[in-house]
Design a protein around this motif. Structure first.
Motif, PDB file in Angstrom:
ATOM      1  N   ILE A 100      59.028 115.356  72.437  1.00  0.00           N
ATOM      2  CA  ILE A 100      58.164 116.078  71.496  1.00  0.00           C
ATOM      3  C   ILE A 100      58.915 116.467  70.235  1.00  0.00           C
ATOM      4  O   ILE A 100      58.428 117.260  69.446  1.00  0.00           O
ATOM      5  N   ASP A 102      60.507 115.721  66.587  1.00  0.00           N
ATOM      6  CA  ASP A 102      60.326 114.797  65.475  1.00  0.00           C
ATOM      7  C   ASP A 102      61.594 114.040  65.107  1.00  0.00           C
ATOM      8  O   ASP A 102      61.533 113.026  64.419  1.00  0.00           O
ATOM      9  N   ARG A 207      55.214 116.961  60.423  1.00  0.00           N
ATOM     10  CA  ARG A 207      55.314 117.332  61.825  1.00  0.00           C
ATOM     11  C   ARG A 207      54.389 116.538  62.739  1.00  0.00           C
ATOM     12  O   ARG A 207      53.179 116.519  62.557  1.00  0.00           O
ATOM     13  N   PHE A 208      54.950 115.886  63.691  1.00  0.00           N
ATOM     14  CA  PHE A 208      54.236 115.199  64.775  1.00  0.00           C
ATOM     15  C   PHE A 208      53.349 114.046  64.329  1.00  0.00           C
ATOM     16  O   PHE A 208      52.523 113.570  65.100  1.00  0.00           O
ATOM     17  N   ALA A 210      54.261 110.972  63.006  1.00  0.00           N
ATOM     18  CA  ALA A 210      54.718 109.591  63.164  1.00  0.00           C
ATOM     19  C   ALA A 210      56.087 109.573  63.819  1.00  0.00           C
ATOM     20  O   ALA A 210      56.721 110.609  64.000  1.00  0.00           O
ATOM     21  N   ARG A 211      56.511 108.395  64.177  1.00  0.00           N
ATOM     22  CA  ARG A 211      57.841 108.206  64.734  1.00  0.00           C
ATOM     23  C   ARG A 211      58.664 107.369  63.770  1.00  0.00           C
ATOM     24  O   ARG A 211      58.122 106.462  63.107  1.00  0.00           O
TER      25      ARG A 211
END
Ligand code: SF4
Ligand code: SF4
Ligand code: SF4
Ligand code: FES
Lengths: 792, 163
Positions: A100, A102, A207-208, A210-211
């Motif tokens: 979880i 980033d 925040r949160f 994409a990877r």
């Protein structure tokens, strides 16, 4: 130079450098967390332990200076054991919540744990838990992940100049936090996100979403200031997910200002215009490109025929690209009109025929930190060019000195040897005083003396002049945006040029955004591309507005907020028979527009940016434009075809670029010799409590400079944004019998707005500070004097 | 000469046919092992890799934390995830699509998942009535998970000793 041996490899390294620096140069990898080449050495993570022969125990490579003949092993049993031990300790308190986090996928801790960590933890005790402070709208905290490398602390302290994050407590209780309840407000705070080697500091807007591994990287150049920071635009699913810096030591080093880093939210804004519009009655209707183009072409050629091409004028936002500036002026000049300008907030154009090829810095950006003295005139450098301010800070650290002459006591992030604060109207006078004191024995022209005599002489001017003389190294006088937008800007430029002519002082006239490109491309009424002259200069911005033309082309600007002369503008647009707006945002389209072309933004368009030291940087489009929006240069090219103008057969942005000579000579921005010094303005009306008339200090706050940043929602929640108020010092509050939060009517000529009062001791007596660039203050435009009426 | 005579006899007395019938006849009275599918079904391994499901925790909270590891590992690029911060600050998917035509039922996604959220159930009897039905979205996957949770859980339990 000394010889050392690392892992059996003989290396010649600079004496006094650290082992890690020598190893980096030789491409030998040593793991690390706290070491960063732009920060001081803290040596507190211990990940870089290496074996040094004849040393009793492993030594930290980042803090061990090399010595001749040193034999170092980075992968020997002892070194690896030490590194593995450090890693085990680092992971004891780390939550291991990579799924979880980033930072997952681009995390030095994750990577190095793979290399040096064990597969099973031997730690079964409870882990440390730390609260996550809310430190503002840009940075998200997850402090249990922190490994106490103090990179973020050192960055604030050493580079940014304000220590907003600090380490509290010791050992297991050590925490990174702000002063209780404070947020991180620095204009370069986002760099802490890049610096943090773990996921303790991450980007809030990203925040949160994409990877790291699914993002595609594209090169881009920031259009928001005249530095031209190199960006790495990262996209997924056709949206910009985040923006990271691209290292360029000549420009932005490895840093990025928050404005460049987070302005992409404006690009993704739901306010983007996706379809061409034409006016039908009193509303807009979405149409196909062909219809909009045809309508615009017909209207323009009709007006050109009926009233002469001089009745058409074009205004371009300084954030446009060189190609767009070039085509816009080619289009206008093809129609037969020289009325084209990009200097939207400039109000004094008297020295146009004496200006250099383009305004810029005579000292290359990368040499600024090596200068000896800097005088900032009408320049809030820290908010105007945040990354140049970092270089000036470096200059101070190296022993240089900086003085500032400003209409209010701006807080800078470097020490000021002299902080001169004068009323806005007295800026040229104060500069004249300094210039005369500095140049000394030379005969002083009469006009200059008149200017100087507007204000009484004082010790500070002489001290500042002295500071600028008798030093080894470069002395630079920087005229910032406040100077460029000053009512007497040409006097300021002329005085600075006179000073430069009689001394070895170098000048910097900072252009706005990509303004340098606009000058080179000929997007000014008195010059064509490459500085070629015109037989008869066209109208500049203020003349175009007061001349009530029949047709206006507005390129990329938000008329109510991007122009200094706002009141004029509304009536000029209402009277015009045709208004063509190129706009990326629906709400930036003026109500009077007849045809609207949806414009692609800097991420979606190929283009060239010329920064203040004449560096031309070209990039390709990072992504496709949203909806039916199109790159400005393509629209202008096709509009040229619809108007049947010759020479509009470009295929690529490169073709357009090749029309402009970009092998620029060394920048000389001073006015040409022989430029007459404008006569001194009369003294300003002194303030009195009865008249309630104030001189206005006006600038454009950092997050109000262009339509894109105005729509970057996270930037708009920072403290730097909440500025649209009447700022005055506490004595004046008492004199006016008002208090903070009271509402006042602010009247400028015919327009008025209602604003609240904010105490602000940076402002002088007799002055109020009311910024421009936002909707709340838009009706005031750039007015210099305002009247206050307290609402009771 | 003799060989020709024997072939002659076999042809005229339908010898092959009788041999075939003899085999049929002998099986006729043995025990049958035909499974009457779909009325009867053979047992399946707990590792059977069928239709996907997204599981929830017993308290009803979805397990998936949008880490995107399944999306990254999927060799067929069958999974598409979009994520966002949910109001309560947790990391959640806003979109989770599995394209069943692309999926090769390798089970890598299940292997990658750190919270046992995406699983391959033992359901293999499913069909589509239109092209659009071949992509199951998050709601669909969670519904499958909710419906078959007990069998999913039992299968994992059976397999646990061997992991
Ligand atoms: S927050 Fe990040 S950069 Fe700052 S000390 Fe902790 S790990 Fe280092
Ligand atoms: S089973 Fe294999 S192919 Fe199918 S979605 Fe999972 S990882 Fe992809
Ligand atoms: S299903 Fe599992 S692996 Fe896939 S995103 Fe969700 S938590 Fe991650
Ligand atoms: S990198 Fe050397 S101690 Fe941290």
């Amino acid at each position: 130079m000394v010889m050392i041996i690392i892992d059996g490899q003989e290396i010649e390294a600079e004496a006094g450098s650290m082992i890690i620096q020598a190893a980096d140069k030789a491409d030998i990898y040593i793991p690390r967390f706290c070491y960063h080449e732009k920060l001081s050495i803290a040596a507190n993570c211990r990940m870089c332990l290496v074996e040094v022969e004849k040393a009793p125990k492993p030594l930290p490579a980042c803090a061990t200076p090399i010595a001749d003949g040193m034999v170092i092993h980075t992968v020997s049993e002892q070194a690896v054991e030490a590194q593995q031990g450090t890693m085990e300790f680092l992971l004891i308190n780390h939550p291991l919540d990579c799924p979880i986090c980033d930072q997952g996928g681009e995390c030095p801790l994750q990577d190095q744990a793979l290399g040096y960590g064990g597969d099973v933890s031997r730690f079964s005790e409870g882990k440390r838990v730390v609260d996550d402070p809310d430190i503002g709208p840009l940075i998200e905290t997850e402090m249990t992940r922190c490994i106490h490398c103090t990179r973020c602390v050192r960055f604030g302290q050493e580079v940014a100049g304000i220590m907003e994050l600090g380490a509290i407590g010791r050992g297991e209780d050590m925490k990174i936090a702000t002063v209780i309840g404070r947020t991180v407000d620095s204009e370069v705070s986002g760099n802490a996100i890049d610096l943090c080697p773990v996921g303790a500091l991450t980007s809030k807007p990203y925040r949160f979403t994409a990877r790291a591994w699914e993002l595609a990287s594209h090169d881009a150049i920031s259009p928001h200031d005249c530095l031209g920071s190199n960006l790495n635009i990262q996209t997924a699913h056709d949206t910009v997910k985040r923006v990271l810096p691209r290292t360029n030591e000549h420009v932005n080093e490895c840093w990025l200002s928050d404005r460049d880093r987070f302005s992409y939210e404006g690009v993704n804004s739901s306010d983007r215009l996706l379809q061409p519009l034409v006016r039908v009655g009193d509303r807009f209707e979405e149409v196909a490109w062909e219809v909009a183009l045809q309508r615009a072409a017909t209207a323009l050629s009709d007006i050109g025929k009926a009233e002469g091409p001089g009745a058409i004028g074009a205004l371009a936002s300084p954030t446009a690209t060189l190609e767009e500036f070039f085509l816009l002026q080619q289009l206008m000049r093809g129609l037969g009109s020289d009325n084209v300008d990009h200097r939207l907030r400039q109000r004094d154009f008297r020295d146009d025929s004496f200006t250099a090829l383009f305004p810029g810095t005579e000292l290359p950006v990368e040499q600024i930190q090596d200068a000896a003295r800097v005088l900032l005139v009408g320049c809030h450098l820290r908010k105007e060019l945040p990354l140049v301010a970092l270089r000036v800070r470096e200059l101070c650290r190296m022993g240089g000195q900086v003085a500032a002459l400003n209409p209010m006591d701006y807080e800078q992030n470097f020490p000021l040897t002299e902080a001169l604060v004068v009323a806005p109207s007295a800026l040229p006078a104060a500069l004249a005083r300094i210039a005369i004191a500095r140049v000394d024995q030379v005969e002083v022209p009469e006009e200059l003396r008149q200017w100087a005599e507007l204000i009484p002489d004082s010790e500070e001017f002489a001290r500042t002049a002295k500071m600028l003389s008798d030093v080894e190294g470069e002395v630079v006088v920087v005229l910032g945006q406040i100077a460029a937008q000053h009512r007497e800007a040409s006097a300021l430029r002329a005085i600075a040029s006179w000073l430069a002519q009689h001394t070895g002082i170098r000048l910097a006239f900072l252009p706005e955004a990509n303004g340098a490109a606009a000058w080179i491309a000929g997007c000014v009424p008195h010059r064509q591309a490459n500085g070629d002259g015109v037989p008869e200069p066209g109208l500049n911005v203020s003349q175009m507005l007061s001349a009530r033309l029949s047709a206006y082309l507005l390129f990329g600007l938000e008329p109510t907020m991007d122009l200094a002369a706002t009141g004029n503008l509304v009536s000029a647009l209402s009277d015009a028979s045709f208004v063509l707006s190129f706009s990326a945002f629906r709400s930036a389209v003026p109500a009077q527009a007849d045809v609207v072309f949806p414009l692609a933004l800097f991420t979606e368009s190929a283009g060239t940016y010329v920064n203040c030291d004449g560096r031309a940087q070209s990039v390709e489009a990072a992504m496709d434009p949203r909806g039916m929006a199109r790159a400005g240069w393509k629209i202008l090219r096709v509009l040229g075809n619809y108007l049947a103008l010759p020479g509009f057969d470009y295929i690529t942005a490169d073709d357009v670029r090749s029309r402009v000579n970009l092998s620029l000579p060394e920048v000389v921005c001073r006015l040409e010799e022989g430029c007459p010094l404008p006569g001194a303005a009369s003294k300003s009306v002194p303030w009195s409590a009865e008249s309630q008339r104030f001189e206005r200090v006006v600038d454009v706050p950092i997050y109000d400079v262009d339509p894109i940043v105005r729509r970057a929602s996270s930037l708009q929640r920072t403290r730097d944004h909440s500025l649209a108020a009447v700022h005055m010092n506490k004595e004046q509050l008492l004199a006016l019998n008002v208090k903070a939060g009271d509402s006042v009517r602010v009247i400028a000529d015919t327009d008025e707005v209602r604003l609240t009062i904010t105490p602000d001791d940076r402002v002088l007596d007799g002055c109020v500070y009311i910024p421009m660039g936002s909707a709340a203050t838009a009706p005031l435009g750039g007015a210099d004097y305002i009247e206050l009426k307290v609402v009771r | 000469m003799l060989r020709i005579f024997i072939r002659f006899i076999k042809t005229y007395f339908l010898w092959e046919l009788l041999r075939g019938l003899a085999l049929t006849g002998s099986r006729l009275f043995r025990r049958k092992f035909t499974v009457q599918y779909p009325d009867e079904k053979t047992p399946k391994s707990p590792r059977f890799r069928g239709l996907h499901a997204l599981r929830r925790y017993p308290n009803g909270e979805e397990r998936c934390i949008a880490c995107k590891l399944c999306e990254a590992v999927c060799p067929a690029v069958a999974i598409t995830i979009e994520s966002e911060e949910r109001e309560d600050g947790t990391r959640r998917t806003t979109r989770y699509d599995v394209d069943l035509f692309k999926c090769v039922y390798c089970g890598f996604c299940e292997e990658a998942c750190p919270v046992d959220s995406i699983v391959l159930t033992d359901i293999h009897e499913f069909h589509f009535e239109g092209r659009e039905g071949t992509v199951i979205d998050k709601a669909g996957l969670l519904a499958i998970g909710d419906r078959y949770e007990s069998s999913i859980a039992t299968a994992r339990e059976h397999d646990a000793p061997y992991r």
